[in-house]
Each structure stands twice: as structure tokens, then as C-alpha cells.
Design an enzyme around this catalytic site. Structure first.
Site, PDB file in Angstrom:
ATOM      1  N   HIS A 123       0.802  -1.227   0.000  1.00 16.13           N
ATOM      2  CA  HIS A 123       0.000   0.000   0.000  1.00 16.13           C
ATOM      3  C   HIS A 123       0.829   1.269   0.000  1.00 16.13           C
ATOM      4  CE1 HIS A 123      -3.641  -2.447   1.758  1.00 16.13           C
ATOM      5  NE2 HIS A 123      -3.398  -2.715   0.494  1.00 16.13           N
ATOM      6  N   THR A 199      -4.069  -7.673  11.275  1.00 14.96           N
ATOM      7  CA  THR A 199      -4.911  -7.151  10.202  1.00 14.96           C
ATOM      8  C   THR A 199      -6.342  -7.622  10.397  1.00 14.96           C
ATOM      9  OG1 THR A 199      -5.300  -7.047   7.812  1.00 14.96           O
ATOM     10  CG2 THR A 199      -4.233  -9.032   8.627  1.00 14.96           C
TER      11      THR A 199
HETATM   12  P1  NAD Z   1      -7.369  -2.417  10.486  1.00 17.73           P
HETATM   13  O1  NAD Z   1      -7.320  -1.121  11.232  1.00 17.73           O
HETATM   14  O2  NAD Z   1      -8.561  -2.702   9.651  1.00 17.73           O
HETATM   15  O3  NAD Z   1      -7.260  -3.615  11.554  1.00 17.73           O
HETATM   16  C1  NAD Z   1      -6.281  -3.638  12.553  1.00 17.73           C
HETATM   17  C2  NAD Z   1      -6.257  -5.002  13.193  1.00 17.73           C
HETATM   18  O4  NAD Z   1      -5.180  -5.024  14.130  1.00 17.73           O
HETATM   19  C3  NAD Z   1      -7.536  -5.346  13.980  1.00 17.73           C
HETATM   20  O5  NAD Z   1      -7.952  -6.657  13.607  1.00 17.73           O
HETATM   21  C4  NAD Z   1      -7.071  -5.339  15.443  1.00 17.73           C
HETATM   22  O6  NAD Z   1      -7.758  -6.293  16.250  1.00 17.73           O
HETATM   23  C5  NAD Z   1      -5.606  -5.697  15.300  1.00 17.73           C
HETATM   24  N1  NAD Z   1      -4.742  -5.236  16.383  1.00 17.73           N
HETATM   25  C6  NAD Z   1      -4.867  -4.135  17.151  1.00 17.73           C
HETATM   26  N2  NAD Z   1      -3.828  -4.026  17.999  1.00 17.73           N
HETATM   27  C7  NAD Z   1      -3.021  -5.094  17.750  1.00 17.73           C
HETATM   28  C8  NAD Z   1      -1.777  -5.519  18.278  1.00 17.73           C
HETATM   29  N3  NAD Z   1      -1.152  -4.834  19.245  1.00 17.73           N
HETATM   30  N4  NAD Z   1      -1.214  -6.663  17.786  1.00 17.73           N
HETATM   31  C9  NAD Z   1      -1.840  -7.363  16.819  1.00 17.73           C
HETATM   32  N5  NAD Z   1      -3.018  -6.996  16.265  1.00 17.73           N
HETATM   33  C10 NAD Z   1      -3.600  -5.863  16.723  1.00 17.73           C
HETATM   34  O7  NAD Z   1      -6.029  -2.487   9.641  1.00 17.73           O
HETATM   35  P2  NAD Z   1      -5.595  -3.324   8.332  1.00 17.73           P
HETATM   36  O8  NAD Z   1      -6.180  -4.687   8.393  1.00 17.73           O
HETATM   37  O9  NAD Z   1      -4.147  -3.149   8.179  1.00 17.73           O
HETATM   38  O10 NAD Z   1      -6.316  -2.655   7.064  1.00 17.73           O
HETATM   39  C11 NAD Z   1      -6.648  -1.343   6.870  1.00 17.73           C
HETATM   40  C12 NAD Z   1      -5.715  -0.454   6.067  1.00 17.73           C
HETATM   41  O11 NAD Z   1      -5.199   0.406   7.034  1.00 17.73           O
HETATM   42  C13 NAD Z   1      -4.490  -0.970   5.365  1.00 17.73           C
HETATM   43  O12 NAD Z   1      -4.612  -0.722   4.015  1.00 17.73           O
HETATM   44  C14 NAD Z   1      -3.318  -0.112   5.897  1.00 17.73           C
HETATM   45  O13 NAD Z   1      -2.574   0.415   4.811  1.00 17.73           O
HETATM   46  C15 NAD Z   1      -3.997   1.015   6.597  1.00 17.73           C
HETATM   47  N6  NAD Z   1      -3.385   1.532   7.841  1.00 17.73           N
HETATM   48  C16 NAD Z   1      -2.036   1.492   8.018  1.00 17.73           C
HETATM   49  C17 NAD Z   1      -1.484   1.991   9.194  1.00 17.73           C
HETATM   50  C18 NAD Z   1       0.001   1.909   9.353  1.00 17.73           C
HETATM   51  O14 NAD Z   1       0.728   1.987   8.361  1.00 17.73           O
HETATM   52  N7  NAD Z   1       0.513   1.742  10.576  1.00 17.73           N
HETATM   53  C19 NAD Z   1      -2.301   2.493  10.205  1.00 17.73           C
HETATM   54  C20 NAD Z   1      -3.698   2.546   9.980  1.00 17.73           C
HETATM   55  C21 NAD Z   1      -4.231   2.044   8.785  1.00 17.73           C
END
Ligand code: NAD
Length: 252
Positions: A123, A199
Site C-alpha cells: 500500500h 490485520t
Molecule cells: P485495520 O485497522 O482494519 O485492523 C487492525 C487489526 O489489528 C484489527 O484486527 C485489530 O484487532 C488488530 N490489532 C490491534 N492491535 C493489535 C496488536 N497490538 N497486535 C496485533 N493486532 C492488533 O487495519 P488493516 O487490516 O491493516 O487494514 C486497513 C488499512 O489500514 C491498510 O490498508 C493499511 O494500509 C492502513 N493503515 C495502516 C497503518 C500503518 O501503516 N501503521 C495504520 C492505519 C491504517
């Protein structure tokens, strides 16, 4: 094994695995202080859904608002550091060259900052700037707008043709980078163990990697403190955080 699995059993799978693929999402970086999408919408942005801001249509309709949202996310991410989970993955790759392919949906660059090599960023990277459109060919552009020539603004724009800068991330509805996607698909098809970390499994085609791995005979392990849409594809569910589970699974 399925349902809630213990780390010792999954650790044995890691030791047996010839080729490991790891798919990470926003939860991977939660313990570094980067909010997941589920947690991210606070204050000013609380009333917006990411799906409504992270699209080309939203940017074209309201470029200042979308630029400001990304500026606030960049600000939030600029000083964050890899956590113990990122570091465990990078150290494993260094100890076992070629044995672990890292596929990430994250745009924060923390896997690379931890020292992971060959990370497949499906992404993009939130800190990159790219042009919204091909150069519109105004005389001053010389046929190609140089990012460095963008005039400050919300968003910055080419002073000659008016082209707008946008963040170098893949928005909802856009194609993923072809080379990284093909390499991720290859890793999912050929691995014998896939770890799915942090995820929700709601964003495709990235989420499809877990199904591809399972379909091709790999063991699939979901590491997530909460239920996810990929739990059904998993042979084992580890209800723990990335920074606690990965060091335990990947240590020497
Ligand atoms: P999402 O926000 O949809 O889901 C996050 C997942 O992480 C949830 O299932 C949650 O239960 C889990 N989670 C929370 N804390 C955790 C931990 N400490 N350890 C393990 N799991 C944990 O995110 P997604 O599935 O990555 O998809 C959404 C989109 O969000 C992606 O395309 C991504 O590019 C983008 N995104 C990226 C960032 C980043 O780069 N850090 C931040 C926010 C969103």
C-alpha cells in the site's frame, strides 16, 4: 489445532517451516503508537470514515481536506519507532536469509526502519509524495513535473501546470504496485507457513494472501488479540499482540 492455540505449538511450526510468509496490517504498529484505522479517527476526524477520505474521488472533490488528513497522519507517525514485533521479524530475516518474506499493508515504514529486507509494501509509503496526474505539459514543466518544484500549498502544486501532489499510498479502489503484488502472491503460493499479524482482513486483495497460502497447503496462523475476517482461513489463532507474540515465536 485451531481455535485458540498456544505459542509453544505454533513455535514448533516456525521451526519446521522451510519458507515463511508474514502478512502484516495496522495492528503490527499499534504498540509503536500508530493507531489502527479502527482506532485512528479522533478529534477533528472522528466523523470521517477512512474509506471516505482515502480515495482518489475524495481527493479530487476536496483536496485540502484529504491533504490535511494525511498531514495529520504523517505528523502522528513521524517520530514512531519499531516495536519488539518489527524487530523480531527483522532479526529472524537476518539470521535466516531468504527464509521469511514480509508482506505489509502498512504505510509507516516501520518494518524497513527495523532493518527488514525486501519488504513488500502493498500500500505504499505515507511519507512519499507523488503527482496526482501525468504532467500536463505546461512550457515550464519541461515535459515532466519534478516533485521538488512543487509550490507549497494544501496540497502543494506544480507552479507551471497546476498538477497536485498527493501522498504515495494506495487508495481504496486503486491498483496495487504490480511487482510487489506479484511477489506477494508468489510468496503466498510457495510458503509452508503464513503468519497473519494485526490485520482485520477487510482490505483486498491483500487479505487474499492468507486464503492463497491455505489453498496451496501452507499452515496459516492468525496473530491478533481480536477476532478478524481471516480467522476462518487459519489453522491456529494466537490471541496476543504482535509485540508479545512475535519475539516468542521467532527468537533463536
Ligand atoms: P485495520 O485497522 O482494519 O485492523 C487492525 C487489526 O489489528 C484489527 O484486527 C485489530 O484487532 C488488530 N490489532 C490491534 N492491535 C493489535 C496488536 N497490538 N497486535 C496485533 N493486532 C492488533 O487495519 P488493516 O487490516 O491493516 O487494514 C486497513 C488499512 O489500514 C491498510 O490498508 C493499511 O494500509 C492502513 N493503515 C495502516 C497503518 C500503518 O501503516 N501503521 C495504520 C492505519 C491504517
Amino acid at each position: 489445532m485451531n481455535a485458540l492455540s498456544d505459542l509453544v505449538s505454533v513455535r514448533a511450526w516456525v521451526d519446521e517451516a522451510r519458507a515463511i510468509a508474514v502478512l502484516t496490517g495496522a495492528g503490527m504498529s499499534a504498540e509503536s503508537g500508530v493507531p489502527t484505522f479502527r482506532d485512528a479517527q479522533t478529534g477533528l476526524w472522528a466523523t470521517f470514515k477512512p474509506e471516505e477520505l482515502a480515495t482518489e474521488a475524495a481527493f479530487r472533490a476536496n483536496p485540502a481536506q484529504v491533504w490535511d488528513w494525511y498531514a495529520s497522519r504523517r505528523e502522528m507517525m513521524k517520530d514512531v519507532r519499531p516495536n519488539a514485533g518489527h524487530e523480531a521479524l527483522a532479526r529472524f530475516q537476518q539470521r535466516h536469509p531468504g527464509r521469511l518474506t514480509l508482506i505489509t499493508q502498512n504505510v509507516d515504514g516501520l518494518h524497513q526502519a527495523a532493518g527488514s529486507v525486501g519488504t513488500l509494501s502493498l500500500h505504499g509509503n505515507i511519507f512519499d509524495d507523488v503527482w496526482l496526474d501525468p504532467c500536463m505539459g505546461a512550457p515550464g514543466c519541461g515535459g515532466v513535473c519534478a516533485v521538488s518544484r512543487a509550490q507549497p500549498g494544501r496540497p502543494p502544486a506544480c507552479g507551471d501546470c497546476g498538477n497536485l501532489l498527493r501522498p504515495g499510498v494506495v487508495w481504496f479502489g486503486e491498483m496495487l504496485p504490480a511487482v510487489a503484488l506479484a511477489a506477494a502472491e508468489d510468496a503466498a503460493q510457495t510458503c509452508d507457513l503464513m503468519l497473519v499479524v494485526g490485520t482485520s482482513g477487510a482490505v483486498w486483495p491483500a487479505a487474499g494472501s492468507a486464503h492463497t497460502a491455505r489453498h496451496n497447503g501452507a499452515r496459516v496462523v492468525v496473530i491478533n488479540p481480536q477476532p478478524s475476517e481471516l480467522d476462518d482461513a487459519a489453522h491456529a489463532l494466537v490471541r496476543a499482540t504482535a509485540a508479545s507474540a512475535l519475539p516468542a515465536l521467532l527468537a533463536d
